[in-house]
Design a protein around this motif. Structure first.
Motif, PDB file in Angstrom:
ATOM      1  N   ARG A 169    -107.192  36.698   1.943  1.00 28.96           N
ATOM      2  CA  ARG A 169    -107.289  35.493   1.113  1.00 28.96           C
ATOM      3  C   ARG A 169    -106.214  34.490   1.515  1.00 28.96           C
ATOM      4  O   ARG A 169    -106.487  33.296   1.647  1.00 28.96           O
ATOM      5  CB  ARG A 169    -107.143  35.845  -0.369  1.00 28.96           C
ATOM      6  N   TYR A 170    -104.992  34.956   1.720  1.00 26.87           N
ATOM      7  CA  TYR A 170    -103.889  34.054   2.071  1.00 26.87           C
ATOM      8  C   TYR A 170    -104.105  33.427   3.447  1.00 26.87           C
ATOM      9  O   TYR A 170    -103.767  32.268   3.666  1.00 26.87           O
ATOM     10  CB  TYR A 170    -102.550  34.774   2.011  1.00 26.87           C
ATOM     11  N   TYR A 222    -101.297  20.212   5.067  1.00 26.17           N
ATOM     12  CA  TYR A 222    -100.116  20.808   4.449  1.00 26.17           C
ATOM     13  C   TYR A 222     -99.590  21.961   5.308  1.00 26.17           C
ATOM     14  O   TYR A 222     -99.729  23.139   4.950  1.00 26.17           O
ATOM     15  CB  TYR A 222    -100.442  21.321   3.039  1.00 26.17           C
ATOM     16  N   PRO A 223     -98.975  21.651   6.449  1.00 29.13           N
ATOM     17  CA  PRO A 223     -98.535  22.728   7.342  1.00 29.13           C
ATOM     18  C   PRO A 223     -97.473  23.634   6.723  1.00 29.13           C
ATOM     19  O   PRO A 223     -97.434  24.830   7.022  1.00 29.13           O
ATOM     20  CB  PRO A 223     -97.990  21.986   8.569  1.00 29.13           C
ATOM     21  N   ASP A 224     -96.601  23.098   5.874  1.00 30.04           N
ATOM     22  CA  ASP A 224     -95.583  23.942   5.245  1.00 30.04           C
ATOM     23  C   ASP A 224     -96.218  24.949   4.294  1.00 30.04           C
ATOM     24  O   ASP A 224     -95.817  26.112   4.245  1.00 30.04           O
ATOM     25  CB  ASP A 224     -94.556  23.087   4.489  1.00 30.04           C
ATOM     26  N   LEU A 265     -96.315  29.088   4.498  1.00 23.92           N
ATOM     27  CA  LEU A 265     -95.979  29.964   3.383  1.00 23.92           C
ATOM     28  C   LEU A 265     -97.097  30.990   3.145  1.00 23.92           C
ATOM     29  O   LEU A 265     -96.831  32.183   2.983  1.00 23.92           O
ATOM     30  CB  LEU A 265     -95.726  29.152   2.111  1.00 23.92           C
ATOM     31  N   PHE A 266     -98.351  30.516   3.162  1.00 23.84           N
ATOM     32  CA  PHE A 266     -99.476  31.440   2.993  1.00 23.84           C
ATOM     33  C   PHE A 266     -99.504  32.483   4.108  1.00 23.84           C
ATOM     34  O   PHE A 266     -99.730  33.664   3.861  1.00 23.84           O
ATOM     35  CB  PHE A 266    -100.810  30.692   2.965  1.00 23.84           C
ATOM     36  N   GLN A 315     -98.636  38.080   5.967  1.00 23.40           N
ATOM     37  CA  GLN A 315     -97.998  39.117   6.790  1.00 23.40           C
ATOM     38  C   GLN A 315     -97.345  40.176   5.904  1.00 23.40           C
ATOM     39  O   GLN A 315     -97.424  41.366   6.183  1.00 23.40           O
ATOM     40  CB  GLN A 315     -96.970  38.500   7.729  1.00 23.40           C
ATOM     41  N   GLY A 316     -96.706  39.736   4.837  1.00 26.76           N
ATOM     42  CA  GLY A 316     -96.105  40.687   3.909  1.00 26.76           C
ATOM     43  C   GLY A 316     -97.145  41.569   3.250  1.00 26.76           C
ATOM     44  O   GLY A 316     -96.966  42.783   3.138  1.00 26.76           O
ATOM     45  N   GLU A 317     -98.254  40.972   2.818  1.00 23.86           N
ATOM     46  CA  GLU A 317     -99.321  41.748   2.184  1.00 23.86           C
ATOM     47  C   GLU A 317     -99.915  42.755   3.165  1.00 23.86           C
ATOM     48  O   GLU A 317    -100.246  43.886   2.781  1.00 23.86           O
ATOM     49  CB  GLU A 317    -100.422  40.829   1.644  1.00 23.86           C
TER      50      GLU A 317
END
Length: 188
Positions: free
Chosen positions: A71-72, A84-86, A90-91, A96-98
């Motif tokens: 989803r992210y 919105y590159p920033d 973040l997504f 990567q963490g998920e």
């Protein structure tokens, strides 16, 4: 064993995402406390999980973390498209963490049930491909054809066509993984 990025590296990435600093700071602090799954639970406890709520929680967590990662990634693509590159960064960082969280759950599950989808053993490449074959065959020959049939019966032709496309894609995957397994086992 899968690890999350080093805290310094992760913090540096997050500092570059200035518009979303509060969310990035929260994400960074949660990563710094994370440890690989294998370090948290000795293997000798794994066999006692059969039928437990903890085993079901690990399966649910694996599924939820896997879906969150995808989803992210999807949200990141949308943020890029909208300029919105920033936010996209973040997504992607959260995705990567998920992914690492899901892999930590899979580390536990491989010792208890193997593949949480197929219940086939996991471990070496032959076992992993055999598990993949079981999943791809189910998807190509049972799950997606049944979903297409249901969608057609309910009048959702576009969804039915999509499920048929997915069934064909899974059949292609099945063919390629069968060839890979034969090669692994010394065949063609």
């Amino acid at each position: 064993v899968f690890f999350l990025p080093r805290k310094r590296t992760f913090d540096k990435m997050l500092r570059s995402i200035s518009r979303f600093a509060p969310a990035a700071a929260r994400l960074s602090s949660s990563v710094s406390r994370a440890r690989p799954a294998a370090a948290l639970m000795p293997q000798r406890f794994m066999s006692s999980m059969e039928g437990s709520k903890t085993l079901q929680n690990l399966k649910d967590s694996f599924a939820g973390e896997s879906m969150a990662a995808l989803r992210y990634e999807f949200f990141a693509q949308r943020a890029d498209t909208e300029g919105y590159p920033d936010l996209a960064a973040l997504f992607r960082s959260a995705a990567q963490g998920e992914t690492q969280h899901a892999m930590g759950c899979l580390e536990f599950l491989q010792h208890e049930v193997g593949d949480p989808v197929t219940n086939q053993p996991l471990g070496n490449s032959v076992e992993n491909v055999e598990s993949t074959l079981a999943g791809e065959q189910h998807d190509a020959e049972e799950m997606y054809p049944e979903m297409a049939k249901t969608a057609k019966a309910e009048g959702f032709e576009e969804a039915a066509e999509w499920f048929e496309t997915l069934a064909a894609a899974e059949a292609s995957h099945l063919k390629h993984f069968r060839a890979a397994l034969a090669k692994l086992k010394g065949g063609a």
